[in-house]
Design a protein around this motif. Structure first.
Motif, PDB file in Angstrom:
ATOM      1  N   ALA A 136     -23.927  -2.077  -2.129  1.00 33.97           N
ATOM      2  CA  ALA A 136     -23.957  -3.543  -2.022  1.00 33.97           C
ATOM      3  C   ALA A 136     -22.547  -4.122  -2.115  1.00 33.97           C
ATOM      4  N   GLU A 137     -21.714  -3.570  -3.015  1.00 39.66           N
ATOM      5  CA  GLU A 137     -20.335  -4.040  -3.124  1.00 39.66           C
ATOM      6  C   GLU A 137     -19.579  -3.791  -1.829  1.00 39.66           C
ATOM      7  N   TYR A 138     -19.799  -2.635  -1.240  1.00 35.98           N
ATOM      8  CA  TYR A 138     -19.094  -2.335   0.005  1.00 35.98           C
ATOM      9  C   TYR A 138     -19.490  -3.320   1.108  1.00 35.98           C
ATOM     10  N   ILE A 139     -20.746  -3.690   1.146  1.00 36.66           N
ATOM     11  CA  ILE A 139     -21.190  -4.668   2.147  1.00 36.66           C
ATOM     12  C   ILE A 139     -20.431  -5.980   1.972  1.00 36.66           C
ATOM     13  N   ASN A 140     -20.181  -6.363   0.720  1.00 36.30           N
ATOM     14  CA  ASN A 140     -19.484  -7.623   0.435  1.00 36.30           C
ATOM     15  C   ASN A 140     -17.975  -7.522   0.640  1.00 36.30           C
ATOM     16  N   TRP A 141     -17.399  -6.348   0.344  1.00 38.20           N
ATOM     17  CA  TRP A 141     -15.946  -6.230   0.271  1.00 38.20           C
ATOM     18  C   TRP A 141     -15.349  -5.299   1.312  1.00 38.20           C
ATOM     19  N   VAL A 149      12.701 -10.395  -8.520  1.00 34.96           N
ATOM     20  CA  VAL A 149      12.615  -8.984  -8.121  1.00 34.96           C
ATOM     21  C   VAL A 149      13.623  -8.705  -7.010  1.00 34.96           C
ATOM     22  N   ALA A 150      14.404  -7.651  -7.173  1.00 34.33           N
ATOM     23  CA  ALA A 150      15.435  -7.318  -6.188  1.00 34.33           C
ATOM     24  C   ALA A 150      15.139  -6.019  -5.438  1.00 34.33           C
ATOM     25  N   LEU A 151      14.005  -5.410  -5.706  1.00 33.25           N
ATOM     26  CA  LEU A 151      13.630  -4.157  -5.050  1.00 33.25           C
ATOM     27  C   LEU A 151      13.101  -4.405  -3.639  1.00 33.25           C
ATOM     28  N   PRO A 152      13.191  -3.410  -2.752  1.00 29.76           N
ATOM     29  CA  PRO A 152      12.470  -3.506  -1.478  1.00 29.76           C
ATOM     30  C   PRO A 152      10.961  -3.528  -1.757  1.00 29.76           C
ATOM     31  N   CYS A 153      10.282  -4.530  -1.262  1.00 30.16           N
ATOM     32  CA  CYS A 153       8.839  -4.672  -1.494  1.00 30.16           C
ATOM     33  C   CYS A 153       8.128  -5.038  -0.205  1.00 30.16           C
ATOM     34  N   GLN A 154       6.851  -4.677  -0.152  1.00 26.71           N
ATOM     35  CA  GLN A 154       5.998  -5.149   0.921  1.00 26.71           C
ATOM     36  C   GLN A 154       4.621  -5.476   0.356  1.00 26.71           C
ATOM     37  N   VAL A 155       3.985  -6.447   0.978  1.00 23.66           N
ATOM     38  CA  VAL A 155       2.632  -6.860   0.621  1.00 23.66           C
ATOM     39  C   VAL A 155       1.717  -6.528   1.792  1.00 23.66           C
ATOM     40  N   ILE A 156       0.594  -5.900   1.484  1.00 22.74           N
ATOM     41  CA  ILE A 156      -0.435  -5.601   2.476  1.00 22.74           C
ATOM     42  C   ILE A 156      -1.726  -6.248   2.008  1.00 22.74           C
ATOM     43  N   HIS A 157      -2.369  -6.997   2.875  1.00 23.83           N
ATOM     44  CA  HIS A 157      -3.602  -7.690   2.500  1.00 23.83           C
ATOM     45  C   HIS A 157      -4.511  -7.767   3.719  1.00 23.83           C
ATOM     46  N   GLY A 158      -5.809  -7.748   3.476  1.00 26.96           N
ATOM     47  CA  GLY A 158      -6.776  -7.840   4.562  1.00 26.96           C
ATOM     48  C   GLY A 158      -7.219  -9.265   4.831  1.00 26.96           C
ATOM     49  N   GLU A 159      -7.339  -9.599   6.101  1.00 24.36           N
ATOM     50  CA  GLU A 159      -7.846 -10.926   6.462  1.00 24.36           C
ATOM     51  C   GLU A 159      -9.278 -11.138   5.990  1.00 24.36           C
ATOM     52  N   GLU A 160     -10.031 -10.028   5.844  1.00 25.94           N
ATOM     53  CA  GLU A 160     -11.444 -10.124   5.475  1.00 25.94           C
ATOM     54  C   GLU A 160     -11.685  -9.880   3.987  1.00 25.94           C
ATOM     55  N   ASP A 161     -10.651  -9.961   3.172  1.00 25.37           N
ATOM     56  CA  ASP A 161     -10.801  -9.722   1.741  1.00 25.37           C
ATOM     57  C   ASP A 161     -11.561 -10.888   1.117  1.00 25.37           C
ATOM     58  N   THR A 162     -12.768 -10.605   0.622  1.00 28.43           N
ATOM     59  CA  THR A 162     -13.600 -11.642   0.021  1.00 28.43           C
ATOM     60  C   THR A 162     -13.504 -11.660  -1.499  1.00 28.43           C
ATOM     61  N   LEU A 163     -12.760 -10.712  -2.081  1.00 24.88           N
ATOM     62  CA  LEU A 163     -12.599 -10.682  -3.530  1.00 24.88           C
ATOM     63  C   LEU A 163     -11.301 -11.369  -3.947  1.00 24.88           C
TER      64      LEU A 163
END
Length: 294
Positions: free
Chosen positions: A177-182, A231-245
């Motif tokens: 059920a969680e997978y269906i939602n997320w 923060v001075a480190l090399p960083c990247q953010v990855i996020h999903g367009e369909e993230d419902t949480l």
């Protein structure tokens, strides 16, 4: 294998050559190292990384970290929250960040790239803020920088996060059920795959009290937004367009706070990493490290 990290026992697995590029993967709330897709960590190992997986404290085969006088029963925590009483934590996410440093110490890693998802993404932020000298880079996946209360947290929402003792079949059904939602519609897992992973997790080490102590650590975390601007480190953010949480805006906010941070918004990705996402994420890590953090 079991190692001592930050004074506690942590279950660790490593993949790839010992002289490979060190990369530590940090899981999210309540999940175990077995939740990483094999296609992901083995693919990273083939790409030249020395990949470190571990069970966070209080889950999987790592040490349980109960504290006298601190509740870990879901009903007790919920009742206190609904009554407006404090819900103290046995530890904080800062302690879990120190666990990561301890894992690196035990493995002889002076520095490493870090990839953290969800709660692991919050821990990655703390590593970038408080332990930058040990990091080569930070990859923050499907996470937020805001504290629980800032995100509209309340007693009713808290109750939905807490884990309870259930039988194996009920647990598997709840994971489906969680997978269906997320889940990630563009990178799907079959119901059979989700069920098999849930059964493995239940049989290996399902522990509601441990999960609930992690929940309380998340709730106790402070606002990280101002500190991220330093923060001075090399960083990247990855996020999903369909993230419902955790909504995509939370990832965009983090990327906007960290100077020179890369930002990847993935179409069709939810709040999960599936085997079908592995090739894309591996390529993304290789490109990022080659461009920014080598």
């Amino acid at each position: 294998m079991q190692i001592t990290a930050n004074g506690i026992q942590i279950e660790v697995q490593t993949y790839g050559s010992e002289d490979g590029v060190p990369l530590v993967l940090i899981r999210g709330l309540g999940s175990q190292l077995i939740h990483w897709p094999v296609e992901f960590f083995e693919g990273l190992a083939r790409a030249g990384f020395r990949v470190v997986l571990f069970d966070n404290r209080d889950v999987g085969l790592s040490q349980r970290c109960a504290k006298a006088g601190v509740a870990s029963d879901a009903d007790e925590i919920t009742a206190a929250a609904l009554a407006g009483a404090p819900t103290p934590a046995a530890y904080r996410l800062n302690d879990m960040a120190k666990d990561v440093v301890g894992v690196m110490d035990a493995l002889g890693l002076e520095k490493a790239h870090v990839f953290g998802m969800s709660m692991g993404g919050a821990i990655t932020q703390l590593l970038c803020m408080d332990h930058a000298e040990r990091l080569l880079s930070g990859t923050i996946v499907m996470a937020t920088a805001r504290p629980f209360a800032e995100r509209g947290g309340n007693a009713e929402w808290l109750a939905t996060l807490l884990a309870r003792h259930v039988d194996r079949e009920t647990y598997i059904k709840s994971c489906i059920a969680e997978y269906i939602n997320w889940g990630s519609p563009a990178f799907p897992m079959t119901q059979q795959e989700v069920a098999a992973q849930a059964a493995q997790a239940y049989d290996r080490a399902f522990d509601p009290e441990g999960i609930n102590r992690q929940v309380l650590a998340v709730i106790a975390s402070t606002d990280r937004r101002q500190d991220l601007t330093q923060v001075a480190l090399p960083c990247q953010v990855i996020h999903g367009e369909e993230d419902t949480l955790i909504p995509p805006e939370a990832g965009a906010e983090i990327a906007g706070l960290i100077p020179n941070c890369d930002h990847h918004l993935i179409e069709g990705m939810g709040h999960v990493i599936t085997p079908k996402q592995a090739p894309m994420l591996i390529e993304m890590m290789q490109d990022f490290i080659t461009r920014r953090a080598s």
